[in-house]
Every structure is written in C-alpha cells, then in structure tokens.
Design a protein around this motif. Structure first.
Motif, short mmCIF file in Angstrom:
data_model
loop_
_atom_site.label_atom_id
_atom_site.label_comp_id
_atom_site.label_asym_id
_atom_site.label_seq_id
_atom_site.Cartn_x
_atom_site.Cartn_y
_atom_site.Cartn_z
N MET A 1 4.95 4.49 -4.90
CA MET A 1 5.88 5.23 -4.21
C MET A 1 5.23 5.39 -2.75
O MET A 1 4.37 6.53 -2.87
CB MET A 1 6.52 6.44 -5.23
N ALA A 2 5.87 5.23 -1.90
CA ALA A 2 5.41 5.74 -0.56
C ALA A 2 6.56 6.59 0.25
O ALA A 2 7.87 6.06 0.22
CB ALA A 2 5.04 4.34 0.56
N VAL A 3 6.21 7.66 0.35
CA VAL A 3 7.02 8.61 1.15
C VAL A 3 6.78 8.72 2.70
O VAL A 3 5.92 8.96 3.10
CB VAL A 3 6.86 9.95 0.43
N HIS A 4 8.15 8.50 3.29
CA HIS A 4 8.12 8.43 4.65
C HIS A 4 9.34 9.17 5.11
O HIS A 4 10.23 9.44 4.51
CB HIS A 4 8.50 7.07 4.94
N ALA A 5 9.37 9.61 6.53
CA ALA A 5 9.96 10.45 7.17
C ALA A 5 11.52 9.70 7.65
O ALA A 5 12.43 10.31 7.48
CB ALA A 5 9.46 11.31 8.25
N HIS A 6 11.25 8.62 8.08
CA HIS A 6 12.09 7.90 9.11
C HIS A 6 12.39 6.61 8.66
O HIS A 6 11.12 5.94 8.21
CB HIS A 6 12.26 7.87 10.46
N PRO A 7 13.47 5.69 8.97
CA PRO A 7 13.44 4.13 8.67
C PRO A 7 12.44 3.77 9.81
O PRO A 7 12.78 4.21 10.88
CB PRO A 7 14.90 4.14 8.59
N ASP A 8 11.70 2.87 9.45
CA ASP A 8 10.75 2.22 10.27
C ASP A 8 9.33 2.60 10.31
O ASP A 8 8.46 1.88 10.48
CB ASP A 8 10.83 2.30 11.87
N ASP A 9 9.00 3.89 9.59
CA ASP A 9 7.82 4.40 9.27
C ASP A 9 7.13 3.54 8.57
O ASP A 9 5.81 3.30 8.62
CB ASP A 9 7.73 5.97 8.93
N GLU A 10 7.72 3.14 7.23
CA GLU A 10 7.21 2.40 6.21
C GLU A 10 6.61 0.97 6.78
O GLU A 10 5.54 0.35 6.24
CB GLU A 10 8.15 2.24 5.04
N SER A 11 7.10 0.65 7.86
CA SER A 11 6.61 -0.93 8.40
C SER A 11 5.43 -0.68 9.33
O SER A 11 4.99 -1.76 9.50
CB SER A 11 7.75 -1.45 9.10
N MET A 139 6.93 17.76 7.53
CA MET A 139 7.86 18.19 6.22
C MET A 139 7.55 17.26 5.15
O MET A 139 7.55 17.51 3.82
CB MET A 139 9.24 18.50 6.71
N SER A 140 7.59 15.94 5.46
CA SER A 140 7.29 14.88 4.46
C SER A 140 6.20 15.11 3.86
O SER A 140 6.16 14.87 2.54
CB SER A 140 7.51 13.51 5.18
N HIS A 141 4.95 15.49 4.44
CA HIS A 141 3.79 15.78 3.73
C HIS A 141 3.77 17.03 2.59
O HIS A 141 3.56 16.68 1.63
CB HIS A 141 2.82 15.95 4.76
N LYS A 142 4.60 18.07 3.16
CA LYS A 142 4.90 19.10 2.36
C LYS A 142 5.42 18.79 0.92
O LYS A 142 5.13 19.32 0.16
CB LYS A 142 5.25 20.21 3.12
N VAL A 143 6.60 18.09 1.22
CA VAL A 143 7.49 17.60 0.25
C VAL A 143 6.66 16.71 -0.70
O VAL A 143 6.93 16.96 -1.81
CB VAL A 143 8.57 17.13 0.58
#
Length: 332
Positions: A1-11, A139-143
C-alpha cells in the motif's frame, strides 16, 4: 500500500517499483488522500482548456484512473480536500476544511479502515518532511505513520475493521541527492544539459536520506512514464520528468530507493533489494495488542557514521522543531 497526498504523486514516486510488483503478481493499492482540487494546471498545452477549467477535480480523477491502469494498481480515495501550497511572506492561512487542518485522529481512522480492509504486508509513504514541504505531504506522513501503529491495535478504532499488522513501513526517497548527482554527472559527461542543476544548488545542504532498499525497476520505466503522461494537467511531456534520456537513466540509476522506517519483522543489515524481504505471507498474529516493533538496523552503504541524515531521530527532532516554529508547516 502506497499512501500519497494528491493524484500524480504516485506516478513520480515509486511508480516503477509498484509496476514491477504488480507484474510479479502482488496486489498493490495506491491510497490518494486528496482529490488535488487546488492544484494548478502545470502543462502549458492545457492551461486554457475550457473543459478542464470547468471541472478540474473531475478531470484529475479521470487522469488518476488512467495512471492506475498504466501501473496495474488498485487505487482508492480517502476523500479529503487539497490544502493547496501556500505562498507568500508571511504565509497565508490554510483554507478551512482542508486535509492539513483535519483532526489527525479523524484522518487516521479513514486510513486505518483502508489498511484493515486491504491488509497490506508493506506500506510506503513520505518522510517526516513530506518529501518536500507541502502541507498535504506532511499530513500524509503523519496519517500513514499513525495508521501503521493503530491498524494493528485492537483498542484503536474498533469500528474500523479487524486489526491488521502491517509488517514494514518505508519512506520513499526516490529523489535522493545521490540520484540527482549521479544523473547530473552522466548528463554532463555526455555533453547534455542536466535538468538537475538548480536542484543541486538548492538542495546541497539538505540531510541525505538513508536508502536502505534499492529496487531494480528499469524494465518498468515505460509503465511509470505512461502513468506520468496520464496526469496530463500536471506533467508537461516536454518538461522536467522526461528531460533525462531513458537509456542513460537505466544505465546510471536503474533503481527506486526507500528508507525503512518501522518494522515488525527481522531485517538484515545489508541494503535490501526487495520490500517484501522477511515478511510473513500469512500475516502477524494480533493477540491483545499490536505485535512489537523491532529495531531498524543502522547499516548499509548509504549510512556511513557521521554522514548527514545518519541519525533519523535527530533529523525528525529537527523537523518537529521547524514544524512548531512555522506554525505547523515544515520548511525544508
């Protein structure tokens, strides 16, 4: 599972690794925390497209679906609202109701529900600085870190599903200084213009993250590039992400890098070449409480004693101090 903040970050972060693992038969899920509602249109070809301007959030969702298909991954939305990237001196307040201002326990519960449903063996996320100081990345890191802990705790969020212990948590360090230096040198020695000249100037004093896993994935650069191009509003096909010839990249830096941050299974001292190394396929037993975490070994050729970033606790303490000084925003 990869947790990302916005669409496009995962790419742009760990995409080729995800494509490799899906091709190997693993189930991979991208969790996108926000819809990217406040993002700008960064592709000059589309800056005045009337259809996109009418519904940028909807367009970005369609782009995300195309990128997920290119990588072969599953993708889910957490449903929070993009915070935007505040600019100015002093920085303006974050918009009411945005992801970065969401109470942490509220956001964590949503991700815990996803973790317990998907039951990943491994999670990836950003480091404590968010990779770069966007409030949604931080925030994504913290979550993600809090969900790693809480998902395995039967007493935490009991209505969010049966407890599940993720076995390893990694920080993505794909844009490491070492990578930038290697590619920059390769471009210059071939008489080519390097896209990293500014990066080396602005990032020279940053702590060097410790790459503890290097995943060979050059064969999956085409899938990564297809996913990047799918985010057409965010990625200029003639821009930065495609400035390095792929044959050069594959020769000098055929890997994506990660830093092991937390583990519940034993890990060797050597640099890993597989994020799933050491995991128990059947999962870890959760009896009365979360399985204990084990020490992260301080070894590997990117972690020489005394090197910047060698002491993760010190780096994170400094980040927290900056976070407090800046009223909740870490400035790199």
């Amino acid at each position: 599972m990869a947790v990302h903040a916005h669409p496009d970050d995962e790419s742009s972060k760990g995409a080729a690794t995800m494509a490799r693992y899906t091709d190997d038969g693993a189930r991979v899920q991208v969790v996108t925390c926000t819809g990217g509602e406040r993002g700008d249109i960064l592709n000059p070809r589309l800056a005045d497209d009337a259809e996109i301007l009418r519904d940028l959030p909807g367009h970005r969702r369609r782009e995300m679906a195309a990128a997920a298909a290119a990588l072969g991954v599953d993708q889910v939305w957490l449903g929070f609202v993009d915070s935007g990237l505040p600019e100015g001196d002093p920085l303006p307040p974050l918009p009411e109701g945005c992801f970065a201002l969401t109470p942490l326990e509220e956001a964590v519960e949503v991700l815990v529900r996803r973790v317990r449903e998907f039951r990943p063996h491994v999670m990836t996320c950003y480091d404590e600085n968010g990779g770069y100081p966007h409030p949604d990345h931080i925030m994504s890191h913290k979550v993600a870190v809090a969900a790693f802990e809480a998902a395995a705790d039967p007493a935490a969020y009991p209505d969010a599903g049966e407890p599940w212990a993720v076995q390893k948590l990694y920080y993505d360090v794909s844009f490491s200084i070492a990578r930038i230096e290697a590619v920059d040198t390769a471009m210059r020695t071939r008489g080519l213009v390097s896209p990293f000249e500014g990066w080396l100037t602005t990032r020279s004093d940053r702590p060097r993250r410790r790459a503890t896993a290097r995943i060979e994935c050059a064969a999956y650069f085409p899938q990564r590039d297809a996913a990047l191009r799918a985010h057409a509003t965010q990625i200029d096909p003639d821009g930065f992400f495609f400035a390095v010839p792929r044959d050069i990249e594959a020769q000098v830096w055929p890997v994506e890098e990660f830093e092991l941050a937390r583990t519940r299974v034993p890990v060797g001292a050597e640099v890993e070449d597989d994020l799933f190394a050491g995991v128990q396929p059947e999962g870890l037993a959760v009896v009365g409480g979360p399985p204990p975490e084990l020490p992260v070994p301080a070894a590997g050729d990117a972690r020489q004693a005394g090197a910047p970033g060698h002491d993760r606790a010190a780096v994170e303490q400094a980040a927290r101090a900056d976070d407090a000084a800046e009223g909740g925003r870490v400035e790199a």
